[in-house]
Every structure is written in structure tokens, then in C-alpha cells.
Design a protein around this motif. Structure first.
Motif, PDB file in Angstrom:
ATOM      1  N   ILE A   1      28.556  11.925 -24.283  1.00  0.00           N
ATOM      2  CA  ILE A   1      28.580  12.979 -23.258  1.00  0.00           C
ATOM      3  C   ILE A   1      29.989  13.129 -22.691  1.00  0.00           C
ATOM      4  CG2 ILE A   1      27.783  13.577 -20.935  1.00  0.00           C
ATOM      5  CD1 ILE A   1      25.083  12.278 -21.682  1.00  0.00           C
ATOM      6  N   LEU A   2      30.629  12.016 -22.377  1.00  0.00           N
ATOM      7  CA  LEU A   2      31.984  12.056 -21.818  1.00  0.00           C
ATOM      8  C   LEU A   2      32.967  12.691 -22.786  1.00  0.00           C
ATOM      9  CD1 LEU A   2      32.174   8.497 -20.184  1.00  0.00           C
ATOM     10  CD2 LEU A   2      31.965  10.683 -18.991  1.00  0.00           C
ATOM     11  N   ALA A   3      32.771  12.444 -24.083  1.00  0.00           N
ATOM     12  CA  ALA A   3      33.680  13.010 -25.077  1.00  0.00           C
ATOM     13  C   ALA A   3      33.569  14.531 -25.126  1.00  0.00           C
ATOM     14  CB  ALA A   3      33.378  12.416 -26.450  1.00  0.00           C
ATOM     15  N   ARG A   4      32.374  15.058 -24.795  1.00  0.00           N
ATOM     16  CA  ARG A   4      32.156  16.493 -24.848  1.00  0.00           C
ATOM     17  C   ARG A   4      32.484  17.177 -23.513  1.00  0.00           C
ATOM     18  NH1 ARG A   4      29.386  13.834 -28.312  1.00  0.00           N
ATOM     19  NH2 ARG A   4      28.476  14.684 -30.239  1.00  0.00           N
ATOM     20  N   ASP A   5      32.075  16.540 -22.428  1.00  0.00           N
ATOM     21  CA  ASP A   5      32.306  17.126 -21.101  1.00  0.00           C
ATOM     22  C   ASP A   5      32.371  15.997 -20.073  1.00  0.00           C
ATOM     23  OD1 ASP A   5      32.416  18.497 -18.742  1.00  0.00           O
ATOM     24  OD2 ASP A   5      30.678  19.781 -19.130  1.00  0.00           O
ATOM     25  N   PRO A   6      33.562  15.493 -19.786  1.00  0.00           N
ATOM     26  CA  PRO A   6      33.684  14.337 -18.882  1.00  0.00           C
ATOM     27  C   PRO A   6      33.285  14.643 -17.443  1.00  0.00           C
ATOM     28  CG  PRO A   6      35.849  15.199 -19.461  1.00  0.00           C
ATOM     29  CD  PRO A   6      34.873  15.906 -20.338  1.00  0.00           C
ATOM     30  N   ASN A   7      33.141  15.915 -17.091  1.00  0.00           N
ATOM     31  CA  ASN A   7      32.790  16.290 -15.724  1.00  0.00           C
ATOM     32  C   ASN A   7      31.349  16.765 -15.584  1.00  0.00           C
ATOM     33  OD1 ASN A   7      35.454  15.853 -14.621  1.00  0.00           O
ATOM     34  ND2 ASN A   7      36.066  17.681 -15.778  1.00  0.00           N
ATOM     35  N   LYS A   8      30.535  16.538 -16.619  1.00  0.00           N
ATOM     36  CA  LYS A   8      29.178  17.058 -16.613  1.00  0.00           C
ATOM     37  C   LYS A   8      28.298  16.372 -15.570  1.00  0.00           C
ATOM     38  CE  LYS A   8      25.512  19.240 -18.227  1.00  0.00           C
ATOM     39  NZ  LYS A   8      25.350  20.697 -18.122  1.00  0.00           N
ATOM     40  N   PHE A   9      28.381  15.048 -15.484  1.00  0.00           N
ATOM     41  CA  PHE A   9      27.469  14.292 -14.626  1.00  0.00           C
ATOM     42  C   PHE A   9      28.210  13.287 -13.744  1.00  0.00           C
ATOM     43  CE2 PHE A   9      24.714  15.159 -18.399  1.00  0.00           C
ATOM     44  CZ  PHE A   9      23.673  15.830 -17.757  1.00  0.00           C
ATOM     45  N   ARG A  10      27.570  12.967 -12.636  1.00  0.00           N
ATOM     46  CA  ARG A  10      27.862  11.723 -11.913  1.00  0.00           C
ATOM     47  C   ARG A  10      26.924  10.681 -12.505  1.00  0.00           C
ATOM     48  NH1 ARG A  10      25.567   9.465  -7.117  1.00  0.00           N
ATOM     49  NH2 ARG A  10      24.279  11.331  -6.856  1.00  0.00           N
ATOM     50  N   ILE A  11      27.465   9.546 -12.950  1.00  0.00           N
ATOM     51  CA  ILE A  11      26.679   8.630 -13.793  1.00  0.00           C
ATOM     52  C   ILE A  11      26.520   7.268 -13.122  1.00  0.00           C
ATOM     53  CG2 ILE A  11      26.550   7.478 -16.045  1.00  0.00           C
ATOM     54  CD1 ILE A  11      28.288   9.764 -17.167  1.00  0.00           C
ATOM     55  N   THR A  12      25.288   6.777 -13.132  1.00  0.00           N
ATOM     56  CA  THR A  12      24.976   5.405 -12.712  1.00  0.00           C
ATOM     57  C   THR A  12      24.213   4.731 -13.831  1.00  0.00           C
ATOM     58  OG1 THR A  12      24.836   6.031 -10.374  1.00  0.00           O
ATOM     59  CG2 THR A  12      23.802   3.947 -11.015  1.00  0.00           C
ATOM     60  N   ILE A  13      24.623   3.531 -14.189  1.00  0.00           N
ATOM     61  CA  ILE A  13      23.955   2.767 -15.247  1.00  0.00           C
ATOM     62  C   ILE A  13      23.377   1.489 -14.646  1.00  0.00           C
ATOM     63  CG2 ILE A  13      24.228   1.569 -17.450  1.00  0.00           C
ATOM     64  CD1 ILE A  13      26.548   3.392 -18.103  1.00  0.00           C
ATOM     65  N   PHE A  14      22.067   1.273 -14.866  1.00  0.00           N
ATOM     66  CA  PHE A  14      21.406   0.042 -14.458  1.00  0.00           C
ATOM     67  C   PHE A  14      21.199  -0.846 -15.693  1.00  0.00           C
ATOM     68  CE2 PHE A  14      20.385   2.656 -10.845  1.00  0.00           C
ATOM     69  CZ  PHE A  14      20.220   1.776  -9.784  1.00  0.00           C
ATOM     70  N   GLY A  15      21.581  -2.102 -15.578  1.00  0.00           N
ATOM     71  CA  GLY A  15      21.364  -3.049 -16.669  1.00  0.00           C
ATOM     72  C   GLY A  15      20.646  -4.286 -16.167  1.00  0.00           C
TER      73      GLY A  15
ATOM     74  N   ILE B   1      32.010   5.639 -13.462  1.00  0.00           N
ATOM     75  CA  ILE B   1      30.618   5.235 -13.668  1.00  0.00           C
ATOM     76  C   ILE B   1      30.287   4.077 -12.747  1.00  0.00           C
ATOM     77  CG2 ILE B   1      28.965   4.282 -15.332  1.00  0.00           C
ATOM     78  CD1 ILE B   1      30.707   5.601 -17.536  1.00  0.00           C
ATOM     79  N   THR B   2      29.154   4.179 -12.061  1.00  0.00           N
ATOM     80  CA  THR B   2      28.669   3.079 -11.238  1.00  0.00           C
ATOM     81  C   THR B   2      27.793   2.181 -12.098  1.00  0.00           C
ATOM     82  OG1 THR B   2      28.668   4.448  -9.237  1.00  0.00           O
ATOM     83  CG2 THR B   2      27.331   2.440  -9.199  1.00  0.00           C
ATOM     84  N   LEU B   3      28.197   0.930 -12.249  1.00  0.00           N
ATOM     85  CA  LEU B   3      27.403  -0.035 -13.014  1.00  0.00           C
ATOM     86  C   LEU B   3      26.660  -0.943 -12.043  1.00  0.00           C
ATOM     87  CD1 LEU B   3      26.499  -1.571 -15.557  1.00  0.00           C
ATOM     88  CD2 LEU B   3      28.616  -2.912 -15.379  1.00  0.00           C
ATOM     89  N   VAL B   4      25.332  -0.993 -12.197  1.00  0.00           N
ATOM     90  CA  VAL B   4      24.504  -1.915 -11.428  1.00  0.00           C
ATOM     91  C   VAL B   4      23.981  -2.940 -12.424  1.00  0.00           C
ATOM     92  CG1 VAL B   4      22.584  -2.171  -9.832  1.00  0.00           C
ATOM     93  CG2 VAL B   4      23.876  -0.018  -9.891  1.00  0.00           C
ATOM     94  N   ALA B   5      24.683  -4.053 -12.532  1.00  0.00           N
ATOM     95  CA  ALA B   5      24.350  -5.061 -13.540  1.00  0.00           C
ATOM     96  C   ALA B   5      23.468  -6.145 -12.947  1.00  0.00           C
ATOM     97  CB  ALA B   5      25.632  -5.683 -14.104  1.00  0.00           C
ATOM     98  N   GLY B   6      22.552  -6.651 -13.769  1.00  0.00           N
ATOM     99  CA  GLY B   6      21.677  -7.729 -13.326  1.00  0.00           C
ATOM    100  C   GLY B   6      20.604  -7.288 -12.355  1.00  0.00           C
ATOM    101  N   ASP B   7      20.262  -6.029 -12.368  1.00  0.00           N
ATOM    102  CA  ASP B   7      19.250  -5.491 -11.438  1.00  0.00           C
ATOM    103  C   ASP B   7      18.426  -4.455 -12.200  1.00  0.00           C
ATOM    104  OD1 ASP B   7      17.795  -5.059  -9.161  1.00  0.00           O
ATOM    105  OD2 ASP B   7      19.339  -3.897  -8.120  1.00  0.00           O
ATOM    106  N   ALA B   8      17.376  -4.890 -12.865  1.00  0.00           N
ATOM    107  CA  ALA B   8      16.603  -4.026 -13.749  1.00  0.00           C
ATOM    108  C   ALA B   8      15.782  -2.999 -12.965  1.00  0.00           C
ATOM    109  CB  ALA B   8      15.672  -4.869 -14.615  1.00  0.00           C
ATOM    110  N   ILE B   9      15.636  -1.823 -13.541  1.00  0.00           N
ATOM    111  CA  ILE B   9      14.746  -0.802 -12.970  1.00  0.00           C
ATOM    112  C   ILE B   9      13.301  -1.211 -13.253  1.00  0.00           C
ATOM    113  CG2 ILE B   9      13.991   1.602 -13.120  1.00  0.00           C
ATOM    114  CD1 ILE B   9      16.639   1.230 -11.698  1.00  0.00           C
TER     115      ILE B   9
END
Length: 821
Positions: A23-37, A75-83
Motif C-alpha cells: 500500500i505504501l509503495a502505491r500511495d504512502p498517504n492513503k491511510f493512517r496505520i496502526t499494527i497490532f502484534g 506507523i504505530t506499532l502495538v507489539a505484545g498486545d493481541a487483539i
């Protein structure tokens, strides 16, 4: 300006982060991104967990997206906190810690869960799976504790777990329910070849074996098969398969069958929720390989950025290294009505190839031992090309099938289509590599950094380099930012050392063949290095190659500018006797030594000895009980001492005695470069211990240990390693440090540049902080010492023999090939 829509990604693994990258390669401004791991770490390459377990890579080596990548892309990374919950009506997610976030788009990339066979004892401590870093940590702890291991499952993951544990010193038994290993990727013949090779390497492979239970009192003690066979062990690794992780989607009310149902744009039954990876089911198919995941991610990114091309499913191939053995399969290799098999077997090379043809089209292929043409067969299969004109030469590969026109590797890759897969680990096509080169990448490292081709397992390195040569022509020098071993190969010293262990390579020609050396016999740079790496990896089996030694090492003396040689007999710790002095004087007279010189290493050097007299003078000296001081060798040179507490009024410990013990322990050991030790009896440091490779400063309360010093043109003082209380500890730390240097330094690296490159903290972690690892290194060093014969008369050397006699019964059980801890 309106706020960008919020994309929440559930899953910080390979599929979720790859979708974000696309997604970033196509449009880096498309989304505000948060990743939960769910794991408390950044995104890493799960495919490379096997090399991590085997000790061939570190965690940093397998990281795909570092912390800087998340920060650089906002990108906001929330690591060690599963959904743990999704509220589709409110468009929110809730994590295990209670954190709630709202989304505009939700991407589920929950991957898969390992399958645990429901047998009694499956929940005992010591039963583990092989899916993530936590599993690897558990296996490493079990290996450090020692004992036997049972791996249930003879698929790829099971065999890789077995390989890694075996390299870590465990005795491993693999239990597989089916008659053939890796039956989903290999036919019966290739599976048999794989089983035979793994058994040759020391693993026990039981096929058609059905697990009845895991038994033990409060912990794993063994596995009992349904036929009554008992296999004692301390850990059981379950690697029998995976299932899509659909629990979160099912609880949220999404349509789920075997996987989360998605359409061609990776959209679920809820238009605001997308899904990608091993957790999804598309057109009835569930995929567990990385190539389909990359195709899904591209289709998802296209649909979210206004180019809805759609995903129509994948034709899959598998190109793998199983315990260092190359295997490839694609399509349907079950055969059947209307199918014809074309087979090539080369028992000497361990090569098996089978191509399945139907209606003059390739519908399947299985390759074992030589997978170079796998991409070509896969290209023919995907395009459904008619092979009638090349049928007779088809089994011999692309170059032969083209009538020799493609015998040049550059011509062979030129013939591949732009969508031909080059790097399976990272889903990179030929067109993407060529675009990378067109964008300015001029060497292998630049390609790896830009499009990731060849950045994981490395099996496609040759293809990538051929594409570079094709695209750049004379402008491609073959040089790498990372220094290769020499001009004969594109691999680094570390690559070669890892391959020697991983693939069980035992001879220089075998290494050159396996790693595609560009010269027939190597050069003066690589041959000595290969000879040393083989000796270090296989001390009990190594066959010395004299022509891969420098002239001084071949002659066991130092050649001088007039063509004569100097001979240096060993004096243990710089101490000699009247008998030894008489023997030296007699030899000097008899063979016409023109100078007898006291060396800086507290020995006597006899100059002016003729080449033809070298065997005789060594024979005379040996008869007097003296052996070579190896002043010529990439080996232990000297152990310099002062007189210490026995004579000196300042001496705090018996430095001379310790120096003699250290020399008797370490002499005769080939090293990456010359190696010097010194023991000073007090902080006045008369033996100059702080400019030696390993130095000991005796103090009232014990022994201060120093590493990584050298004199010479570039003076380097030592780094302080630690302080120990006893003489035996000083010897043990010396052996462990020496073995770590032997196993990990590049050939012709002194300890000084090696320590500077890996860092003092790394050495301390391996030698000081890791007690079990230190003991393993010490044991491997002493074990190797029982086989190494640096000197033509070493088998008669009383000093080495007496030391090893005391330790050999203790150390042989700890022997581990290849330097794996």
C-alpha cells in the motif's frame, strides 16, 4: 484537510506487514496505520526460524522491518498486545490489555495456528511447537540442557527443527505418520533420498510411525508409538501441520469455512474488513506458502489504491533447503492416466529429477539435489507451453533444451519471462529485479536492500547475480559492498562456513561444486581458507590438503630471503632444560645453522637451515623430546611467561606453570591466523600480556583475563574480558575464547580485528555470561585438539598427549560437529 482514514492491521507478521508495504509503495498517504502484534517484537521472517535455531543466523539477521521502518512511515506499532475482540457495528477493536481503537478499514492477517495431535501427554511441559521466536527460545533452552529430542512430523518444519536440534548437540528422532517424508512436496523417490541423507547425518527417521502418547511424570520423558515402541526424550516438537487462525473472525461474525472467506480483492463478508495470508480461504483454496501471500498482498494494495486488478488464485511451487539439501516441486506430481514421467537419476551426485508431462505440457516437477532449473520448469508449467520440440532434452535443463544456446547463465536468465519468480522467500520476480537495477542498484547488496531478492535464504543469489550481469554488462564488476571471500565466489567467509556445516561438505572440491565456484580449482586466497574451515568444522574427519597450505606451513619452517629456512623448536612457556639446549646446539652444529637467535617469544631460532635438511633436523630435535614451535603457522605461536611467584618477589601466582599448561592445552591447533598467549605474574606485566591474543595478569585474588591484543605495525592493547578465581577457570576461559575465534573469525583475521568487528559485548555474552555455552566451546576445543596434527611429528609429542590424556574421556561425549553450540 480531512484526517486520513485509519487502517488497523491485526497481525505484525509477514503477510500483514507486506500488505502495508505494498500500500505504501502505491500511495504512502492513503491511510493512517496502526499494527497490532501478539509478539513483543518487530516483524521478522518466519521462514528463517530454522537457520536461527541452527545457530546460522541471529534475530537481527531475520528482521524484515526494523523499528525505524515503522517510525519512518508513521506507523504505530502495538507489539505484545493481541487483539481479542472486533466490534464490527462500532468499527472498533479491543486488545488483551483493554486498549480500544476505532478503524475505517480493518485488515486481518492472523496467520495460522500449529496443530497439536490430541494424544495423552500433549500438555506436558516439554511439548512445544515450531512457529515463532518463543518456540525457538524453548528449543534452545532444551538443547542447552542436553538430552534427546523427538520431532513428530516429517514435513518441512519438522525436518528443519530436527536439523537445528541436531546441530545443537541433541540426538534426534523424527516420527512421521506417512511412508514418505514431505509427501506434499516430494514424490516417493525424492523422499527416500532425503530420508537416506538425513539418516547418514545421524538422525533417526521413523516413517509409518503412529504416535500413541507422550509420557512422563510432570514433564516429558518419552514418546510411545501405537505399536508399543518407546523413544526416551526430554522434549517433543509437534510439527504436524497448521490451520488458519480464524477464531477472531468467527467471533466477529464474519463468514468462515476452513479459512476467512475473501473475494478477489481480499474483502471479507464485511466490506470494511479485509483479510490476507494463511488465515484466508479464496475460491476454496487455503495456502500455506509465501508466494500466494505476496500475490494476495499485491491484489489487496491495488484494490485499496484504485487499481482493482484482483487476485485469481496461485499456481504454487516449492523451492526449499531442507537441512541444507536443495529440493523443488511444482504442480501435480501424482501422475496417473495420460501422464508420462521423464526421470534422471545421478546417484554419485545425489541428484534426482522427475518432470511430469501430459498432452505435451509440463504439469509437475520434482527436483532433488540440483534445483537450478526449477524456475524454468515452473515457468513452462504456468504458461502451459508445448514442449514437444524440446522433449528429448527437457530433463537435462534449460541450457540443453535450447540446444546449448542458453549454456551461458546470462542467456538462461534472459530467456525467463518478466513474471518468472526469482526469489520465493520474498516473492520477487525477474521483472522486479530488473526494475531494481534500472533504478540504480549495481550490486547484490543493493538489490537485497531494495527489493529483497536473495536477502533471506540466499538460494537465488546466483540468479540475481546473473540478472545483474545481464542488465549491466561490462559495468557489472561482481564486487559487493559486503566483502566476498575472493574473486572465485560471490559468497562471504560467513556464507561458506555456514554452508560447510549445513550441507555436510567435507572436501574442497565438494565446497566449490556445491557453491558454484567460478574457477575450477580456486586460488591462493580461497584454498587455504577452505582447508582451514573444513578442518575446523570436521576435526575428526578432515583430510589435509597440503597444496592448500602456504609454503612455510608445508615445510614446517620459515623461509628466509636467501632461500634457507629457520627452525624454531617449542619451549613450553619459555622454559627449557640443559638437555634441550644441548640438542639445539648439536642440531645447530650438525646442520650448519648460521645464527641462533633468542626470539621475542622466549625461544631459540636456528637460521640458515637448508630445505633438504629440514626432515632430518626435525627428526633429531624430536628424538630429544622437542617439537615444532610453529613459528611459521596460522596456529598457536608462543606462550610468553615471567617467572611469577616461584622466583619473583612481586609475583602473585605461578605464571610460569599456568603458561606451560596453557601451551600444552592449545599447541597444535590451527587457527584463522597466528595466535599468541602470555601470562604475567603480577600487574607489572613483564610478559606483555596486554598485547597478546589472550593474556592473563595474575593478581593476589586470581587472574585477570584479556583478549584481542597484538603488537606489530598496528599496535592494539587488549580488552578486559573478566576476572576468574582459579587457574583451571583461566584455562577453561582460554579454551572457550580460542574456540569461538576458531569457529567464527574469517581466515587471516587476527583476534584484534575480529573482536573489533563482533564487539567486546558479544564476546562477553558468549564467554562470560553464557556458562553453558562457554563449557560447550571449551569442550569442542579440547575435542578438536585430540584430532589436529599441525606438526608432522605431533603424534609423538609428549606435551600435548599428556594434557589430552587427562581430558579426552571427559570431552569426547561433548563433541559437536561444525561449531554449533
Amino acid at each position: 484537510m480531512s484526517q486520513k482514514p485509519h487502517l488497523i492491521v491485526v497481525g505484525n507478521g509477514m503477510a500483514g506487514c507486506r500488505a502495508v508495504e505494498e500500500i505504501l509503495a502505491r500511495d504512502p498517504n492513503k491511510f493512517r496505520i496502526t499494527i497490532f502484534g501478539s509478539e513483543p517484537r518487530v516483524n521478522y521472517n518466519r521462514i528463517m526460524l530454522s537457520p536461527l535455531l541452527a545457530g546460522e543466523k541471529s534475530f537481527d539477521d531475520i528482521v524484515i522491518n526494523s523499528e525505524a521502518w515503522y517510525a519512518d512511515n508513521g506507523i504505530t506499532l502495538v507489539a505484545g498486545d493481541a487483539i481479542v475482540a472486533v466490534d464490527r457495528a462500532a468499527q472498533t477493536v479491543t486488545s488483551a490489555s483493554g486498549r480500544t481503537e476505532s478503524y475505517d478499514r480493518l485488515l486481518l492477517a492472523t496467520g495460522s495456528d500449529p496443530f497439536i495431535i490430541p494424544v495423552p501427554g500433549k500438555d506436558l511441559p516439554g511439548v512445544i511447537t515450531f512457529r515463532d521466536m518463543e518456540d525457538v527460545d524453548k528449543m534452545l533452552a532444551a538443547a542447552d540442557a542436553g538430552g534427546d529430542a523427538v520431532v513428530i512430523g516429517g514435513g518441512l518444519l519438522g525436518l528443519e527443527a530436527a536439523h537445528g536440534l541436531a546441530l545443537r548437540g541433541m540426538k534426534v528422532t523424527v516420527i512421521h505418520l506417512m511412508p514418505t517424508l514431505m509427501e506434499r512436496q516430494l514424490d516417493e523417490a525424492a523422499g527416500w533420498l532425503l530420508k537416506t541423507e538425513l539418516e547418514r547425518r545421524g538422525q533417526t527417521i521413523l516413517t509409518q510411525a503412529d504416535t500413541g502418547e507422550v509420557y512422563g511424570d510432570g514433564k516429558v520423558e518419552g514418546v510411545r508409538l501405537k505399536d508399543g515402541t518407546e523413544i526416551p526424550c526430554s522434549i517433543v516438537v509437534m510439527a504436524v501441520g497448521i490451520r488458519p487462525s480464524t477464531g477472531l473472525a468467527k467471533a466477529a461474525g464474519l463468514d468462515v469455512e476452513r479459512g476467512i472467506l475473501v473475494d478477489d480483492h481480499m474483502m471479507t463478508s464485511d466490506p470494511a474488513v479485509l483479510a490476507v495470508g494463511e488465515c484466508v480461504q479464496h475460491r476454496g483454496a487455503v495456502y500455506g506458502l509465501v508466494a500466494p501471500l505476496w500475490e494476495m498482498c499485491r491484489a489487496l494494495a491495488d484494490s485499496q489504491t484504485g487499481n482493482p486488478s484482483g487476485y485469481t488464485g496461485s499456481v504454487t511451487s516449492t523451492k526449499l533447503k531442507v537441512s541444507g539439501i536443495d529440493v523443488f516441486s511444482a504442480g501435480d506430481f501424482s501422475g496417473g492416466e495420460g501422464c508420462e514421467d521423464i526421470v534422471l537419476r545421478d546417484a554419485t551426485r545425489g541428484v534426482y529429477k522427475r518432470v511430469i508431462v501430459k498432452d505435451e505440457k509440463v504439469i509437475g516437477a520434482v527436483l532433488y539435489g540440483d534445483t537450478a532449473d526449477g524456475n524454468w520448469y515452473f515457468d513452462l508449467l504456468k504458461k502451459e507451453e508445448n514442449i514437444a520440440d524440446i522433449r528429448e532434452a527437457l530433463i537435462f535443463g534449460q541450457a540443453f533444451a535450447s540446444g546449448g544456446a542458453l549454456s551461458d547463465p546470462k542467456a538462461a536468465v534472459a530467456a525467463l519471462s518478466d513474471d518468472a519468480e526469482i526469489c520465493g522467500c520474498n516473492g520477487v520476480s525477474k521483472g522486479q529485479v530488473m526494475a531494481c537495477v534500472a533504478g540504480g542498484a549495481t550490486d547484490l547488496d543493493a538489490v537485497r536492500a531494495t527489493c529483497k531478492a536473495s536477502a533471506s535464504c540466499g538460494s537465488c543469489t546466483g540468479l540475481v547475480e546473473n540478472l545483474l550481469a545481464l542488465a549491466l554488462g561490462d559495468d557489472y564488476s561482481g564486487e559487493r559492498t559486503v566483502k566476498t571471500m575472493c574473486k572465485c565466489t560471490s559468497f562471504t567467509h560467513e556464507d561458506v562456513r555456514a554452508a560447510i556445516v549445513e550441507k555436510g561438505l567435507k572436501a574442497i572440491p565438494e565446497v566449490m561444486q556445491e557453491m558454484s565456484w567460478t574457477t575450477p580449482d580456486g586460488c591462493s586466497s580461497c584454498r587455504p581458507a577452505l582447508n582451514y574451515y573444513l578442518l575446523c568444522a570436521w576435526p575428526a574427519e578432515h583430510v589435509e590438503d597440503p597444496q592448500s597450505r602456504f609454503v612455510n606451513e608445508r615445510m614446517h619452517a620459515n623461509i628466509q630471503k636467501d632461500g634457507t629456512y629457520s627452525v624454531v623448536p617449542r619451549m613450553w612457556g619459555g622454559v627449557t632444560t640443559p638437555n634441550e639446549l644441548r640438542a639445539i646446539a648439536d642440531a645447530a652444529d650438525k646442520y650448519g645453522a648460521r645464527m641462533v637467535k633468542v626470539t621475542g617469544g622466549q625461544r631459540l631460532d636456528l637460521f640458515g637451515i637448508k630445505k633438504e635438511d629440514l626432515p632430518a633436523i626435525w627428526g633429531d630435535l624430536n628424538a630429544a623430546g622437542m617439537v615444532s614451535g610453529h613459528a611459521y603457522g596460522k596456529a598457536l605461536r608462543t606462550v610468553k611467561t615471567c617467572v611469577g611467584s616461584e622466583w619473583c618477589r612481586f609475583g602473585t601466582q605461578d605464571s610460569t606453570g599456568l603458561g606451560i599448561k596453557a601451551e600444552q592445552m592449545t599447541w597444535g591447533s590451527w587457527m584463522p591466523h597466528k595466535f599468541k598467549i602470555a601470562v604475567s605474574g603480577c600487574p607489572r606485566n613483564c610478559a606483555e600480556a596486554t598485547i597478546k591474543d589472550f593474556g592473563v595478569i595474575c593478581v593476589d585474588s586470581g587472574y585477570e583475563l584479556h583478549i584481542g591484543g597484538n603488537g606489530g605495525i598496528h599496535l592494539r592493547g587488549t580488552d578486559f574480558l573478566c576476572k576468574v578465581a582459579t587457574e583451571q577457570e583461566a584455562l577453561d576461559y582460554c579454551a572457550a575464547f580460542t574456540q569461538l575465534y576458531r569457529e567464527e573469525a574469517r581466515y587471516l583475521d587476527r583476534t584484534a580485528p575480529w573482536v573489533e568487528r563482533v564487539g567486546l559485548d558479544y564476546v562477553k555474552k558468549r564467554i562470560v555470561e553464557d556458562e553453558v555455552g562457554r563449557e560447550a566451546l571449551r569442550n569442542r576445543f579440547l575435542y578438536a585438539q585430540s584430532f589436529l596434527q599441525v606438526d608432522p611429528w605431533a603424534e609423538r609429542a609428549s606435551g600435548k598427549e599428556s594434557f589430552l590424556h587427562e581430558h579426552i574421556a571427559e570431552i569426547r561425549p561433548f563433541a559437536v560437529v561444525g561449531g554449533a553450540a
